[in-house]
Design a protein around this motif. Structure first.
Motif, PDB file in Angstrom:
ATOM      1  N   VAL A 183       0.899  -0.749  -0.297  1.00 28.13           N
ATOM      2  CA  VAL A 183       0.435   0.124  -0.177  1.00 28.13           C
ATOM      3  C   VAL A 183       0.811   0.868   0.321  1.00 28.13           C
ATOM      4  O   VAL A 183       0.203   2.485  -0.690  1.00 28.13           O
ATOM      5  N   TYR A 184       1.619   1.325   0.593  1.00 24.92           N
ATOM      6  CA  TYR A 184       2.649   2.341   0.743  1.00 24.92           C
ATOM      7  C   TYR A 184       2.977   2.462  -0.463  1.00 24.92           C
ATOM      8  O   TYR A 184       3.950   3.995  -0.960  1.00 24.92           O
ATOM      9  N   ALA A 185       3.844   1.357  -1.030  1.00 20.83           N
ATOM     10  CA  ALA A 185       4.186   1.685  -2.482  1.00 20.83           C
ATOM     11  C   ALA A 185       3.805   1.860  -3.382  1.00 20.83           C
ATOM     12  O   ALA A 185       4.263   2.414  -4.290  1.00 20.83           O
ATOM     13  N   ALA A 186       2.438   1.658  -3.237  1.00 25.93           N
ATOM     14  CA  ALA A 186       1.586   2.579  -4.537  1.00 25.93           C
ATOM     15  C   ALA A 186       1.454   3.693  -4.368  1.00 25.93           C
ATOM     16  O   ALA A 186       0.613   4.241  -4.920  1.00 25.93           O
ATOM     17  N   LEU A 187       1.255   3.879  -3.041  1.00 28.00           N
ATOM     18  CA  LEU A 187       0.957   5.634  -2.621  1.00 28.00           C
ATOM     19  C   LEU A 187       2.076   6.614  -2.896  1.00 28.00           C
ATOM     20  O   LEU A 187       1.663   7.756  -3.783  1.00 28.00           O
ATOM     21  N   ARG A 188       3.243   6.127  -2.871  1.00 28.15           N
ATOM     22  CA  ARG A 188       4.781   6.849  -3.526  1.00 28.15           C
ATOM     23  C   ARG A 188       4.393   6.968  -4.713  1.00 28.15           C
ATOM     24  O   ARG A 188       4.763   8.002  -5.317  1.00 28.15           O
ATOM     25  N   ALA A 189       4.371   5.876  -5.229  1.00 29.54           N
ATOM     26  CA  ALA A 189       4.606   5.571  -7.458  1.00 29.54           C
ATOM     27  C   ALA A 189       2.875   7.209  -7.290  1.00 29.54           C
ATOM     28  O   ALA A 189       3.060   7.262  -8.441  1.00 29.54           O
ATOM     29  N   ALA A 190       2.037   6.965  -7.273  1.00 31.55           N
ATOM     30  CA  ALA A 190       0.860   7.479  -7.317  1.00 31.55           C
ATOM     31  C   ALA A 190       1.150   9.259  -7.274  1.00 31.55           C
ATOM     32  O   ALA A 190       0.430  10.086  -7.881  1.00 31.55           O
ATOM     33  N   PHE A 191       2.134   9.438  -6.170  1.00 36.76           N
ATOM     34  CA  PHE A 191       1.668  11.147  -5.978  1.00 36.76           C
ATOM     35  C   PHE A 191       3.613  11.378  -5.679  1.00 36.76           C
ATOM     36  O   PHE A 191       4.282  11.653  -4.213  1.00 36.76           O
ATOM     37  N   PRO A 192       4.159  10.880  -7.034  1.00 37.56           N
ATOM     38  CA  PRO A 192       5.515  11.942  -6.407  1.00 37.56           C
ATOM     39  C   PRO A 192       5.856  12.568  -6.526  1.00 37.56           C
ATOM     40  O   PRO A 192       7.594  13.251  -5.974  1.00 37.56           O
ATOM     41  N   ASP A 193       5.033  14.118  -6.420  1.00 34.60           N
ATOM     42  CA  ASP A 193       5.117  15.976  -6.223  1.00 34.60           C
ATOM     43  C   ASP A 193       5.214  15.258  -4.741  1.00 34.60           C
ATOM     44  O   ASP A 193       5.332  16.691  -3.968  1.00 34.60           O
ATOM     45  N   ALA A 194       4.731  14.266  -3.807  1.00 37.94           N
ATOM     46  CA  ALA A 194       4.428  14.789  -1.991  1.00 37.94           C
ATOM     47  C   ALA A 194       5.773  14.218  -1.895  1.00 37.94           C
ATOM     48  O   ALA A 194       6.620  13.344  -2.008  1.00 37.94           O
ATOM     49  N   SER A 195       6.485  14.877  -0.497  1.00 38.42           N
ATOM     50  CA  SER A 195       7.402  14.658   0.561  1.00 38.42           C
ATOM     51  C   SER A 195       6.844  13.058   1.395  1.00 38.42           C
ATOM     52  O   SER A 195       5.881  13.225   1.850  1.00 38.42           O
ATOM     53  N   GLN A 240       9.186   7.047   8.677  1.00 40.78           N
ATOM     54  CA  GLN A 240       8.791   6.262  10.257  1.00 40.78           C
ATOM     55  C   GLN A 240       8.331   5.585  11.046  1.00 40.78           C
ATOM     56  O   GLN A 240       8.203   5.388  11.951  1.00 40.78           O
ATOM     57  N   ASP A 241       7.002   6.183  10.480  1.00 40.64           N
ATOM     58  CA  ASP A 241       5.603   5.120  10.765  1.00 40.64           C
ATOM     59  C   ASP A 241       4.694   5.676   9.602  1.00 40.64           C
ATOM     60  O   ASP A 241       3.218   6.261   9.923  1.00 40.64           O
ATOM     61  N   GLY A 242       4.303   4.033   9.330  1.00 43.58           N
ATOM     62  CA  GLY A 242       3.745   4.486   7.823  1.00 43.58           C
ATOM     63  C   GLY A 242       4.409   4.960   7.431  1.00 43.58           C
ATOM     64  O   GLY A 242       5.009   4.916   6.916  1.00 43.58           O
ATOM     65  N   LEU A 243       2.891   5.964   6.415  1.00 41.69           N
ATOM     66  CA  LEU A 243       3.480   6.823   5.404  1.00 41.69           C
ATOM     67  C   LEU A 243       2.704   7.684   5.702  1.00 41.69           C
ATOM     68  O   LEU A 243       1.599   7.146   6.019  1.00 41.69           O
ATOM     69  N   ARG A 244       3.624   8.819   5.655  1.00 38.22           N
ATOM     70  CA  ARG A 244       2.568  10.708   5.611  1.00 38.22           C
ATOM     71  C   ARG A 244       2.918  10.975   4.493  1.00 38.22           C
ATOM     72  O   ARG A 244       4.889  10.865   4.305  1.00 38.22           O
ATOM     73  N   LEU A 245       1.926  11.438   3.613  1.00 36.12           N
ATOM     74  CA  LEU A 245       2.399  12.625   2.410  1.00 36.12           C
ATOM     75  C   LEU A 245       2.229  13.671   2.191  1.00 36.12           C
ATOM     76  O   LEU A 245       1.223  14.298   3.106  1.00 36.12           O
ATOM     77  N   ASP A 246       3.047  14.500   2.628  1.00 35.80           N
ATOM     78  CA  ASP A 246       3.195  15.736   2.667  1.00 35.80           C
ATOM     79  C   ASP A 246       2.789  17.192   1.192  1.00 35.80           C
ATOM     80  O   ASP A 246       3.949  16.843   0.250  1.00 35.80           O
ATOM     81  N   TRP A 247       2.286  17.974   1.368  1.00 34.49           N
ATOM     82  CA  TRP A 247       2.860  18.565   0.591  1.00 34.49           C
ATOM     83  C   TRP A 247       2.336  20.495   0.559  1.00 34.49           C
ATOM     84  O   TRP A 247       1.734  20.414   2.321  1.00 34.49           O
ATOM     85  N   PRO A 248       2.272  21.634   0.199  1.00 32.25           N
ATOM     86  CA  PRO A 248       2.707  22.307   0.892  1.00 32.25           C
ATOM     87  C   PRO A 248       1.030  22.736   1.789  1.00 32.25           C
ATOM     88  O   PRO A 248       1.311  23.590   3.142  1.00 32.25           O
ATOM     89  N   ASP A 249       0.097  22.412   1.614  1.00 35.28           N
ATOM     90  CA  ASP A 249      -1.179  23.087   2.081  1.00 35.28           C
ATOM     91  C   ASP A 249      -1.747  21.720   2.339  1.00 35.28           C
ATOM     92  O   ASP A 249      -3.452  22.137   3.162  1.00 35.28           O
ATOM     93  N   ARG A 250      -1.534  20.651   2.645  1.00 40.12           N
ATOM     94  CA  ARG A 250      -2.833  19.302   2.490  1.00 40.12           C
ATOM     95  C   ARG A 250      -0.942  18.165   3.142  1.00 40.12           C
ATOM     96  O   ARG A 250       0.261  18.325   2.893  1.00 40.12           O
TER      97      ARG A 250
END
Length: 456
Positions: A388-400, A404-414
């Motif tokens: 699941v984590y790998a699929a989400l990182r591939a789907a959102f390459p623009d997110a940081s 360290q605890d599951g997966l957190r994807l960050d954008w400037p405002d969300r």
């Protein structure tokens, strides 16, 4: 040793009473903890509980289990979890046991394990303690059995320590005579919150103060559970409303306009006032709203993320030399007092904020950038979440990405955070964005690979 149905994590060991959590389980874990804690020769262990119906029964079992491994039990009765942590420090004890399932529903209870520093056990310490379950728990002989002592002053000491905080203007707060609405949800908050607020000169309007553990609503102090308190704030014309969870380590707010803004604002407001007096790093867990990091960035202090779990945040705060930190669930950690979430401290700091600002907290919220946080959960799949984590990182390459605890994807405002819960058999999916629709869209996108895994 298998304990089916139990949730074992850095938050302790939890289960449904009479199902996974039986007297035998409580006795085994309590004895293992006592043997582990007293390995250095210090055999003093503090024991306290919240108001849950099973609390008195489990307290008696814990007492006997600890005596069976030679511990001197210091029982402090029905108290908040942070009071237990402070009592461990006060007595220079080898550790402490909190009999509480925190925010879990009425049918749950738990043991929380506290080390000699007053912090909950780290993952490594917990694993070391639990290894005794396999290796065998060393029992005391008849002439080395432990004993029980009573400490009835733990609550008073806790209140005194809060009132002694250097940046708390106690005379100024007393002079304001704030009107405070209070909902303790039949939990242990009833034994400390009214006394603290009275000491601070507040006019208190309280509901659900019978500390009998018979929660008439879900006890987690999230906004959707606070309708009664919102009505009380409006009906009493209160300046603020406070809601605590059963073991009083989380504080949620209802503002003067009768609306609950969300638990994250507790830490945001607390940080805002403390950092004015003592600038320094801020640490929160990965599921905390941007309203907290915004405060840190505006005041020019370092901001750090930690894994979810109070001990993880506390350790990260200690390592960073943080001034304040905590969790976005209303858990304020002020190292000046101790490295643990503390609702009484949170309440005192909210009064300090109102004193310093000289205007309603609703006006402060209106001044802040607008975010909407949405929380979702679903049953935990048997398979690992790595795909699941790998699929989400591939789907959102623009997110940081923070892993360290599951997966957190960050954008400037969300942002969106997906992780397995340590306290319930579920996966939590939390998202925040400027609008409800945008946050829910993030939740939907994060759930797609997770739903696919669950359906396998």
């Amino acid at each position: 040793m298998a304990f089916d149905g139990l949730m074992v994590s850095v938050s302790g060991v939890r289960g449904r009473v009479g199902d996974a959590l039986t007297p035998e389980v409580i006795a085994t874990f309590a004895a293992a903890f006592g043997a582990w804690a007293s390995r250095t020769g210090n055999r003093r262990v503090v024991v306290g509980r919240d108001s849950r119906v099973s609390g008195p029964m489990f307290t008696r079992i814990v007492h006997g289990a600890l005596e069976s491994v030679g511990c001197t039990v210091i029982d402090i009765g029905m108290v908040p979890t942070p009071t237990i942590q402070l009592a461990v420090e006060h007595h220079h004890a080898a550790g402490g046991l909190g009999i509480t399932a925190s925010h879990n529903p009425i049918e749950w209870n738990a043991l929380k394990f506290i080390g000699p520093s007053g912090l909950f056990l780290s993952a490594a310490e917990g694993a070391e303690m639990r290894s005794l379950l396999e290796r065998g728990i060393p029992r005391a002989t008849w002439d080395q059995l432990g004993s029980i002592e009573q400490d009835d002053d733990a609550i008073n000491r806790h209140i005194a320590q809060v009132l002694a905080l250097p940046w708390l203007d106690v005379p100024g707060i007393r002079a304001r005579r704030f009107r405070v609405a209070l909902d303790c949800c039949h939990g242990a908050g009833s034994v400390i919150m009214p006394a603290l607020l009275t000491e601070l000169g507040c006019e208190v309007y309280a509901i659900n103060m019978e500390a009998d553990g018979r929660f008439h609503r879900p006890p987690e102090p999230v906004a959707e559970n606070l309708g009664e308190l919102e009505a009380l704030v409006r009906g009493s014309n209160a300046d603020i409303g406070f809601a605590t969870d059963p073991d009083v380590d989380r504080l949620a707010l209802v503002l003067d306009d009768g609306k609950a803004p969300g638990e994250d604002y507790t830490l945001a407001f607390a940080a805002r006032t403390v950092l004015r007096h003592r600038p320094g790093p801020v640490v929160t867990n990965l599921s905390t709203s941007k309203v907290v990091s915004d405060v840190a960035h505006e005041l020019g202090v370092p901001f750090h993320f930690a894994s979810v779990g109070e001990v993880n945040v506390a350790i990260a705060m200690r390592d960073a030399g943080a001034t304040i930190g905590g969790e976005g669930n209303g858990g304020v950690i002020l190292p000046e007092l101790h490295l643990g979430r503390d609702a009484p401290v949170g309440a005192a700091l909210m009064l300090q904020v109102m004193l310093e600002e000289g205007r309603p907290l609703s006006a402060l919220v209106a001044d802040r950038p607008r975010y909407v946080i949405v929380k979702d959960k679903l049953d935990r799949p048997d398979a690992p979440l790595d795909t699941v984590y790998a699929a989400l990182r591939a789907a959102f390459p623009d997110a940081s990405a923070d892993t360290q605890d599951g997966l957190r994807l960050d954008w400037p405002d969300r942002w969106v955070h997906l992780r397995p819960s340590g306290t319930e058999p579920i996966v939590r999916v939390i998202a925040e964005a400027p609008t409800d629709a945008a946050a829910r869209h993030l939740i939907s996108q994060a759930r797609e690979p997770l739903d696919a895994l669950v359906s396998l």
